[in-house]
Design a protein around this motif. Structure first.
Motif, mmCIF file in Angstrom:
data_model
loop_
_atom_site.group_PDB
_atom_site.id
_atom_site.type_symbol
_atom_site.label_atom_id
_atom_site.label_comp_id
_atom_site.label_asym_id
_atom_site.label_seq_id
_atom_site.Cartn_x
_atom_site.Cartn_y
_atom_site.Cartn_z
ATOM 1 N N LEU A 293 1.941 -4.217 -2.998
ATOM 2 C CA LEU A 293 2.163 -4.248 -4.432
ATOM 3 C C LEU A 293 3.642 -4.146 -4.746
ATOM 4 N N THR A 294 3.980 -4.589 -5.944
ATOM 5 C CA THR A 294 5.337 -4.434 -6.462
ATOM 6 C C THR A 294 5.233 -3.712 -7.802
ATOM 7 N N PHE A 295 6.255 -2.925 -8.111
ATOM 8 C CA PHE A 295 6.265 -2.215 -9.387
ATOM 9 C C PHE A 295 7.702 -1.873 -9.756
ATOM 10 N N GLU A 296 7.882 -1.502 -11.008
ATOM 11 C CA GLU A 296 9.205 -1.107 -11.482
ATOM 12 C C GLU A 296 9.177 0.356 -11.889
ATOM 13 N N SER A 297 10.289 1.044 -11.642
ATOM 14 C CA SER A 297 10.411 2.444 -12.035
ATOM 15 C C SER A 297 11.494 2.567 -13.083
ATOM 16 N N ASP A 298 11.100 3.044 -14.264
ATOM 17 C CA ASP A 298 12.088 3.282 -15.320
ATOM 18 C C ASP A 298 12.978 4.471 -14.954
ATOM 19 N N ASP A 299 12.399 5.446 -14.220
ATOM 20 C CA ASP A 299 13.167 6.628 -13.850
ATOM 21 C C ASP A 299 14.386 6.266 -13.002
ATOM 22 N N TYR A 300 14.184 5.312 -12.068
ATOM 23 C CA TYR A 300 15.269 4.938 -11.164
ATOM 24 C C TYR A 300 15.908 3.607 -11.542
ATOM 25 N N ASN A 301 15.317 2.945 -12.539
ATOM 26 C CA ASN A 301 15.822 1.646 -12.992
ATOM 27 C C ASN A 301 15.902 0.654 -11.831
ATOM 28 N N LYS A 302 14.838 0.637 -11.022
ATOM 29 C CA LYS A 302 14.764 -0.255 -9.871
ATOM 30 C C LYS A 302 13.370 -0.862 -9.797
ATOM 31 N N SER A 303 13.285 -1.957 -9.057
ATOM 32 C CA SER A 303 11.995 -2.524 -8.691
ATOM 33 C C SER A 303 11.715 -2.152 -7.244
ATOM 34 N N TYR A 304 10.431 -2.007 -6.922
ATOM 35 C CA TYR A 304 10.034 -1.611 -5.573
ATOM 36 C C TYR A 304 8.957 -2.543 -5.042
ATOM 37 N N VAL A 305 8.945 -2.691 -3.730
ATOM 38 C CA VAL A 305 7.893 -3.461 -3.067
ATOM 39 C C VAL A 305 7.343 -2.599 -1.934
ATOM 40 N N ILE A 306 6.019 -2.573 -1.811
ATOM 41 C CA ILE A 306 5.346 -1.881 -0.713
ATOM 42 C C ILE A 306 4.666 -2.963 0.113
ATOM 43 N N TYR A 307 4.846 -2.901 1.434
ATOM 44 C CA TYR A 307 4.362 -3.988 2.280
ATOM 45 C C TYR A 307 3.954 -3.466 3.649
ATOM 46 N N THR A 308 3.179 -4.311 4.358
ATOM 47 C CA THR A 308 2.785 -4.026 5.741
ATOM 48 C C THR A 308 3.227 -5.212 6.588
ATOM 49 N N ALA A 309 3.646 -4.934 7.815
ATOM 50 C CA ALA A 309 4.042 -6.001 8.729
ATOM 51 C C ALA A 309 2.798 -6.704 9.249
ATOM 52 N N VAL A 310 2.788 -8.031 9.207
ATOM 53 C CA VAL A 310 1.646 -8.801 9.690
ATOM 54 C C VAL A 310 1.458 -8.521 11.176
ATOM 55 N N GLY A 311 0.228 -8.162 11.562
ATOM 56 C CA GLY A 311 -0.070 -7.867 12.950
ATOM 57 C C GLY A 311 0.285 -6.442 13.353
ATOM 58 N N GLN A 312 0.940 -5.702 12.455
ATOM 59 C CA GLN A 312 1.312 -4.316 12.741
ATOM 60 C C GLN A 312 0.917 -3.442 11.560
ATOM 61 N N GLU A 313 -0.264 -3.727 10.998
ATOM 62 C CA GLU A 313 -0.682 -3.028 9.786
ATOM 63 C C GLU A 313 -1.051 -1.568 10.044
ATOM 64 N N PHE A 314 -1.298 -1.219 11.330
ATOM 65 C CA PHE A 314 -1.761 0.137 11.636
ATOM 66 C C PHE A 314 -0.877 0.771 12.698
ATOM 67 N N ASP A 315 -0.749 2.094 12.625
ATOM 68 C CA ASP A 315 0.019 2.812 13.651
ATOM 69 C C ASP A 315 -0.888 3.180 14.821
ATOM 70 N N GLU A 316 -0.358 3.972 15.766
ATOM 71 C CA GLU A 316 -1.119 4.305 16.976
ATOM 72 C C GLU A 316 -2.428 5.015 16.652
ATOM 73 N N ASP A 317 -2.470 5.754 15.555
ATOM 74 C CA ASP A 317 -3.672 6.504 15.185
ATOM 75 C C ASP A 317 -4.663 5.668 14.384
ATOM 76 N N GLY A 318 -4.332 4.403 14.138
ATOM 77 C CA GLY A 318 -5.209 3.543 13.360
ATOM 78 C C GLY A 318 -5.041 3.719 11.862
ATOM 79 N N ASP A 319 -3.989 4.436 11.465
ATOM 80 C CA ASP A 319 -3.733 4.609 10.034
ATOM 81 C C ASP A 319 -2.892 3.443 9.515
ATOM 82 N N PRO A 320 -3.137 3.043 8.270
ATOM 83 C CA PRO A 320 -2.318 1.962 7.722
ATOM 84 C C PRO A 320 -0.841 2.369 7.727
#
Length: 96
Positions: A25-52
């Motif tokens: 997802l992408t979103f904007e923060s008025d508090d920081y006056n910035k835009s943000y993007v949250i992403y996962t690497a293709v093929g590396q969506e999970f860590d060693e414990d199977g968590d996203p």
């Protein structure tokens, strides 16, 4: 707030490798006056414990609608805000 299945970005890691990532997802923060993007690497969506494994960056959108420039998250306050947004996003997803 936008989210979609088919939106991807390419990031460059510390070693200069290009990594294709799915945008969560992408979103904007008025508090920081910035835009943000949250992403996962293709093929590396999970860590060693199977968590996203989610990554986040701030970005400045390009004028012409193309991908903007990504910047690292620099403060703990920003990370906490991003985690809250992500948690809210998943709570809403589960509620649908």
């Amino acid at each position: 707030m936008e989210h979609g299945e088919d939106r991807q970005i390419t990031i460059i890691d510390e070693e200069g490798n290009e990594i294709l990532c799915n945008i969560v997802l992408t979103f904007e923060s008025d508090d920081y006056n910035k835009s943000y993007v949250i992403y996962t690497a293709v093929g590396q969506e999970f860590d060693e414990d199977g968590d996203p494994e989610y990554h986040a960056s701030s970005f400045i959108p390009a004028e012409d609608g193309e991908d903007g420039e990504l910047f690292p998250i620099e403060t703990d306050e920003e990370w906490e805000m991003i985690e809250e947004v992500l948690n809210t996003f998943f709570d809403e997803e589960e509620g649908e």
